[in-house]
Structures are given as structure tokens and as C-alpha cells.
Design an enzyme around this catalytic site. Structure first.
Site, PDB file in Angstrom:
ATOM      1  CD  GLU A 164      -3.077  -0.889   1.866  1.00  0.00           C
ATOM      2  OE1 GLU A 164      -3.128  -0.123   3.032  1.00  0.00           O
ATOM      3  OE2 GLU A 164      -4.115  -1.505   1.790  1.00  0.00           O
ATOM      4  CD  GLU A 366      -3.853  -5.994   3.603  1.00  0.00           C
ATOM      5  OE1 GLU A 366      -4.710  -5.081   4.178  1.00  0.00           O
ATOM      6  OE2 GLU A 366      -2.703  -5.751   3.662  1.00  0.00           O
TER       7      GLU A 366
HETATM    8  C1  BG6 Z   1      -4.592  -2.222   4.925  1.00  0.00           C
HETATM    9  C2  BG6 Z   1      -3.357  -2.517   5.519  1.00  0.00           C
HETATM   10  O1  BG6 Z   1      -4.754  -0.895   4.640  1.00  0.00           O
HETATM   11  O2  BG6 Z   1      -5.913  -2.460   5.844  1.00  0.00           O
HETATM   12  C3  BG6 Z   1      -3.288  -3.402   7.063  1.00  0.00           C
HETATM   13  O3  BG6 Z   1      -2.411  -3.046   4.639  1.00  0.00           O
HETATM   14  C4  BG6 Z   1      -4.516  -2.992   7.765  1.00  0.00           C
HETATM   15  O4  BG6 Z   1      -2.080  -3.298   7.548  1.00  0.00           O
HETATM   16  C5  BG6 Z   1      -5.842  -3.338   6.786  1.00  0.00           C
HETATM   17  O5  BG6 Z   1      -4.450  -3.578   9.107  1.00  0.00           O
HETATM   18  C6  BG6 Z   1      -7.104  -3.044   7.659  1.00  0.00           C
HETATM   19  O6  BG6 Z   1      -6.997  -1.734   8.258  1.00  0.00           O
HETATM   20  P1  BG6 Z   1      -7.618  -1.401   9.816  1.00  0.00           P
HETATM   21  O7  BG6 Z   1      -7.059   0.188   9.996  1.00  0.00           O
HETATM   22  O8  BG6 Z   1      -8.753  -1.687   9.871  1.00  0.00           O
HETATM   23  O9  BG6 Z   1      -6.284  -2.101  10.364  1.00  0.00           O
END
Ligand code: BG6
Length: 467
Positions: A164, A366
């Protein structure tokens, strides 16, 4: 278009799950590990990263659970500071050993390791010397990359350069303890990251036989609020600045023209040294890692001082930008408990747009649902909302495959509960629950959620079963 029959998920599809080092490992200064920028983050009321889910000490137990769920791939990141505590100085053998053991363990169960080289945790020592604003960080990253390819390249075939990058530039707070860089500095950091990732890509192809490497940005389709053409222009602009800038450089080896004009207009253009664009053009990724959570909707900017509407935002909540776009509401979509939109069809839209532009295989690195999961009196964690969320997204992934998109795997966020970047353990994503609270470490027991058993079936059937 209605299909008579959907295409099946391809054979060998990489059903997996993801984590990142600083959010899951803990042991933040054990066995020679140096500090990263994330270790300075010590919030008052929620968990910090010191112990996290203590994966460092539960590694074998965790990998056994991955195998039990049937995972074909595990996407994790290596903590730069375990390998090179100062970022570019001495190598830490104990850090090398930890990942050797983790990779061996995965391979022994037939789980494909997918390694992110850098996921938000820049070594603090490098940060103190200018971080990504400095060209020295490019050299440090190349040194680190060489060590990784040399040490793990015999077993790791899938590599992701930078997680990211676009979130680090658009939401810099969590990565920059102390002063937040100016936009001009951020776009210089961005350029330096492009050069570093390109050098690592070239090296991977030279050093890792059959190695495949690609970027892992957070990509999302941007919708115009109305069919008003001015809204469409605003959506196009923001999609170029937020998304295509990052993939155009990584894949096509050139800056996106709309994003470049934006940087010129705002005075953000980076210094590009002789030879940079040649290196960038030479580096050819083999696949694209896609982090997808939700689409965003925008309308035309008014440029009257009200386009930016600051609110408690995180990486998915847009705030708008003066004279560029305004954040708009999408009344067709539901929200999670944390205000993130749920848009499974938007994932199909996003995958189709990416494939159409770049024609490269994609791995979803993700996607998932953050929720306030509760361990109930029966000793279980019932998370039907997560099953529902994933079911809808898997269905759209299958539709995208039917549309011709080359999807090679799907790694939801996250394999196990870990520290959320803004909400600690109050927002959990895992298939496996970790028995700890924000501050009370309890017994750290691993408890399989209902979604664990559901996903196990999906993997066994190589896709959703007909209902
Ligand atoms: C992504 C990141 O933006 O979202 C992760 O790569 C992150 O590191 C994930 O944990 C979920 O976001 P959050 O803020 O809910 O932890």
C-alpha cells in the site's frame, strides 16, 4: 451480462490469508530486532505493537492452524528490522533464522509462502536519517532485498515489494512519527519508493529462479456521485491520483498523465534523477497484488474552501481535496461497524478495471471484514457477518474470473486477529480469535471462529458450494 454458467476457480488457486509482521508478531525488541517507526506508536487506550498476537512465540501453533484450515498460501511480511536492525547495517542472524523456520514450517505443510518485503514498518534508524525522502533508503532497501532473495529465494517464489504505497502517501500519519511530511516531500518519498521497488523487481528476476514479484497497492474503483459529467471527471481524476499513478509506474514504467498534471498544478512533482525512469521501465512485475476493501464515491469539487471535510478518517474514509474532488455518499451500500462501505460488486468492477489496464495475473492480497467479535460463553466466536461478507466477495471474484480476469489467489485479511491500525483489538479480522484485550494479555489462546470452519469448506471445494 448473465452467464449460463460461471467459470470455476482455476486449479491450484491460492486460497490463503494475510498478516503483516508488526501487527501480528510482537517480540518487538527480542532476539536483536531493531525498532521500526511503528514501535513508537504507543496509544493510551488501545493495544500497541509490543506483544500484538505474539505470533513470534506461537509460530508453529499458528502454522498448524493454517494447515488445518487448508490454506494453500500464506501472505506475511518480513520485518526489515529483524533482518537489519538499523535498516542497512549488520545482519541479525536470529531474525534470519525466525523467517527460515517460518518458511520451512509452511513448506512442510505444502503452504505457499507469499512474502511482503515491506509493510509500513520502516526501520527507525532510517526514518531518523530522512526515511523515504532520502535516496539512501533506496540503497538500504536494495541491500535488504538482496539478503531476502539470497536467503529465502530457494523456497519463496511469490514476492510483494511494498504494501500500500498509495496509502502511505495519502494517509501518512501512521508511518511518520513526529512531523508529518509536506505533500511535496510525500511525492518525493513516493518516487524513491518506485525506484526502490523497481530495483528489487529486477534483482528478484536475477536472483530467484522462477521468482514472481509485484506491487501490492490498495486499489478501488471510484464512482461518480451522479451521471453529471463533471462528477465523472472528478472520479476519473481521483482514481488516477489514488490508484493508477501507482500501477502505471510499476507496470507500464511511466507516470500517469492525469496524476502528473495534478502534481505539477499543485507543485508536488518529485526530483527524478538521471537513470531512474530507465530502471523503472526495465522492472516488469509478474503479477499485481490487490488490497481491496471498498469503493469510494466522489463529486465535482467546488473549490470554495469546503471540498475537504476532515473527520475521523482512516485509509478507507475519504476526506476530499480542495479543488480536486469532494467525498460523496453512496446510498446503495451498507457500512461495517466501523463505517467502511461494503461493496462486493465493486470488487468485481475494480478487478476488471485493473485487468483491462495491465493484463497481468492478480492475487487478492487483502480483503476482509473488521468487526467487534466476541468470545461467547460457549467458548466460540460466532461471526456470521464475516461469512456473509466473504461469501459475497468470493462470488464476485468468481464473476470476475468469468469475465476473463486472471485471478490466481485470494488472501483475506487476516488469518488471525491482529492489531488493527486504528482500533487495536476492538476491530478484529481473523479466522482465528486471539484471547487478549487491548491491555490485558489474558492467555493468548487461539480459538477457531465459525468463519474458520466455513472457509475450510470453501477451500476444500475450491470455491463456494451451490446452495
Ligand atoms: C490495510 C493495511 O490498509 O488495511 C493493513 O495493509 C490494515 O495493515 C488493513 O490492517 C485493515 O485496516 P485497519 O485500519 O482496520 O487495521
Amino acid at each position: 451480462m448473465f452467464y449460463k454458467q460461471l467459470k470455476a476457480f482455476p486449479e491450484g488457486f491460492l486460497w490463503g490469508a494475510s498478516t503483516s509482521a508488526y501487527q501480528v508478531e510482537g517480540a518487538y525488541k527480542e532476539d536483536g530486532k531493531g525498532l521500526s517507526v511503528q514501535d513508537l506508536h504507543v496509544p493510551k487506550d488501545i493495544a500497541d505493537f509490543k506483544v500484538a498476537s505474539d505470533h513470534y512465540h506461537h509460530m508453529k501453533e499458528d502454522v498448524k492452524l493454517m494447515a488445518e484450515m487448508g490454506m494453500k498460501a500464506y501472505r506475511f511480511s518480513i520485518a526489515w528490522t529483524r533482518i537489519l536492525p538499523d535498516g542497512d547495517g549488520e545482519v541479525n542472524e536470529k531474525g534470519i533464522q525466525f523467517y527460515n523456520e517460518l518458511i520451512d514450517e509452511l513448506v512442510s505443510y505444502g503452504i505457499e509462502p507469499v512474502v511482503t518485503m515491506y509493510h509500513f514498518d520502516l526501520p527507525l534508524k532510517l526514518h531518523e536519517k530522512g526515511g523515504w525522502c532520502s535516496r539512501n533508503t533506496i540503497d538500504a532497501f536494495v541491500k535488504y532485498a538482496k539478503i531476502l532473495f539470497e536467503t529465502y529465494g530457494d523456497r519463496v517464489k511469490y514476492w510483494l515489494t511494498i504494501n500500500e504505497q498509495n496509502v502511505m502517501i495519502n494517509h501518512p500519519n501512521a508511518m511518520n512519527p513526529g512531523r508529518i511530511p509536506t505533500k511535496k516531500e510525500l511525492y518525493q518519498q513516493c518516487h524513491n519508493m518506485f525506484v526502490a521497488a523497481a530495483k528489487a523487481t529486477i534483482l528478484c528476476h536475477e536472483m530467484v529462479s522462477n521468482g514472481k514479484i509485484g506491487p501490492a497497492p490498495n486499489i478501488t474503483a471510484i464512482y461518480p456521485e451522479k451521471c453529471n459529467p463533471a462528477d465523472v471527471i472528478a472520479a476519473d481524476n481521483w482514481e488516477s491520483i489514488r490508484c493508477w499513478l501507482y500501477l502505471d509506474v510499476a507496470v507500464h514504467g511511466r507516470y500517469n498523465s492525469i496524476a502528473w498534471v495534478y502534481m505539477e498544478e499543485k507543485g508536488y512533482t518529485p526530483v527524478i534523477e538521471d537513470g531512474d525512469m530507465e530502471i523503472i521501465a526495465k522492472a516488469k512485475p509478474d503479477f499485481i497484488g490487490v488490497n481491496y476493501y471498498a469503493t469510494a464515491t466522489v463529486s465535482e469539487a467546488r473549490n470554495d474552501g469546503t471540498d475537504c471535510q476532515p473527520r475521523n478518517g482512516d485509509q478507507q474514509v475519504m476526506i476530499g481535496e480542495e479543488g480536486v474532488y469532494r467525498a460523496a455518499k453512496n446510498n446503495y451500500l451498507e457500512e461495517t461497524q466501523f463505517g467502511w462501505l461494503i461493496d462486493s460488486i465493486g470488487m468485481r468492477v475494480t478487478l476488471r478495471r485493473i485487468y483491462d489496464r495491465y493484463h497481468l495475473p492478480m492475487l487478492i492480497t487483502e480483503n476482509g471484514l473488521g468487526a467487534k467479535d466476541k468470545l461467547t460463553e460457549d467458548g466460540c466466536v460466532h461471526d456470521p457477518y464475516r461469512i456473509d461478507y466473504l461469501k459475497r466477495h468470493f462470488h464476485q471474484a468468481q464473476l470476475a474470473i468469468s469475465d476473463g480476469v486472471e485471478l490466481i489467489g485470494y488472501c483475506p485479511w487476516s488469518f488471525i486477529d491482529l492489531v488493527s491500525t486504528h482500533q487495536g483489538y476492538g476491530k478484529r479480522y481473523g479466522f482465528v480469535y486471539v484471547n487478549r484485550d487491548e491491555k490485558d494479555l489474558k492467555n493468548m489462546a487461539r480459538i477457531k471462529k465459525d468463519s474458520f470452519y466455513w472457509y475450510q469448506e470453501v477451500i476444500k471445494n475450491n470455491g463456494l458450494s451451490e446452495e
